[in-house]
Design an enzyme around this catalytic site. Sequence first.
Site, PDB file in Angstrom:
ATOM      1  CG  HIS A   8      -1.856   1.284   0.803  1.00  0.00           C
ATOM      2  ND1 HIS A   8      -3.577   0.718   1.760  1.00  0.00           N
ATOM      3  CD2 HIS A   8      -1.922   2.656   1.076  1.00  0.00           C
ATOM      4  CE1 HIS A   8      -4.049   1.876   0.973  1.00  0.00           C
ATOM      5  NE2 HIS A   8      -4.111   3.040   1.190  1.00  0.00           N
ATOM      6  CG  HIS A  10      -1.752   6.507  -1.838  1.00  0.00           C
ATOM      7  ND1 HIS A  10      -2.769   6.146  -2.803  1.00  0.00           N
ATOM      8  CD2 HIS A  10      -1.873   5.744  -1.018  1.00  0.00           C
ATOM      9  CE1 HIS A  10      -3.775   5.524  -2.075  1.00  0.00           C
ATOM     10  NE2 HIS A  10      -3.010   5.165  -1.124  1.00  0.00           N
ATOM     11  N   GLY A 169      -9.469   8.318  -1.860  1.00  0.00           N
ATOM     12  CA  GLY A 169      -9.820   9.354  -2.141  1.00  0.00           C
ATOM     13  C   GLY A 169     -10.409   9.712  -0.869  1.00  0.00           C
ATOM     14  CD  GLU A 200      -7.193   6.369   5.765  1.00  0.00           C
ATOM     15  OE1 GLU A 200      -8.110   6.562   4.378  1.00  0.00           O
ATOM     16  OE2 GLU A 200      -5.882   7.186   5.237  1.00  0.00           O
TER      17      GLU A 200
HETATM   18 ZN    ZN Z   1      -3.993   4.921   1.009  1.00  0.00          ZN
END
Ligand code: ZN
Length: 330
Positions: A8, A10, A169, A200
């Site tokens: 994970h 980005h 997002g 989250e």
């Molecule tokens: Zn993430």
Amino acid sequence: MKKLIDLHLHLDGSVPYQTVRKLLAEEGKSLPEAELRKRLSVSPDCRNLDEYLDKFDFPLSLMQTAENLRLIVKELLQELRGQGLVYTEIRFAPQRHTKFLTQAEAVQAALAGRDDFYAWQKEQEGPDLHVNFLLCLMRLVGQDEANWETVKVARDFMDQGVAGLDLAGPENEEVANRKYAPFFQQAKEWGIPYTIHAGEAAGPESMREALALGTKRIGHGIRCQEDPALVKDLVEDGISLECCASSNLNTKVFNQIAEYPLRSMLGQKLRVTLNTDNMTVSATNLPHEYQLMEKQGLTKSEERQLYLNSVRAAFASQEEKERLLALLEE
Ligand SMILES: [Zn+2]
């Protein structure tokens, strides 16, 4: 050096500082170090996920040409290899790189950066780092057309280095996960694996919605701890959770590392993995995340379990998984 796997990560939140400096210099620009840090990384008083997401605007402005994207991918991978990574899945939303490029061209540029890295890696000693890309759909109002394009691009580049999709997002009711069902139905029909950000900023309900979309992996998922029945389902269904400690501290899901439940989740037999999320935005890296958890008492056998969980969760070929398991025994 530990052998590590990051599932994970980005791309836009992990552009190396030195690469940003290089790209600015090419435009004849420079920024004082303190200003650069302020523009790229969150400050300790970051309050929530929305403020955190603001830190992506500046790096994204540098990621609009094929040359820049290619260089960023190559230099990030070189850095990751130096940290002991042996496998990673790097995710990005091609629709956020379309000022001059099409989504497909953005993906081609990332793949070219990976090829540059592989060519460089041939001359290096030690275990290889293998890389796959995940393409993010954006959980934003008005992005349906761009999101459909991303699903198609993923299909076209599967087996060329793209290994799956993600949904990323802000998390709120207006863009609740359940509203993205048609995209993932199509992905399922085309045999494209996927992971979905949930649990989250939003609570257990967002995770239930992600599971209803058929996902086998959840980005973060840390807030399952608020719902024992959900924990039970996650264990029984073998769902993998991509946990990212520093990022969750930045966005104030937790106030201190001592509260971070990674070890107790391992004890619950949840398929937990440890990842960075955004190396530059969170000013972290995977060895640092492990150090944080070691200070909380992470044992060698728990560390081994995290690695095994990552291998199991990876959207990699069987052959690649066998390589990763063999590396663990070396
Ligand atoms: Zn993430």
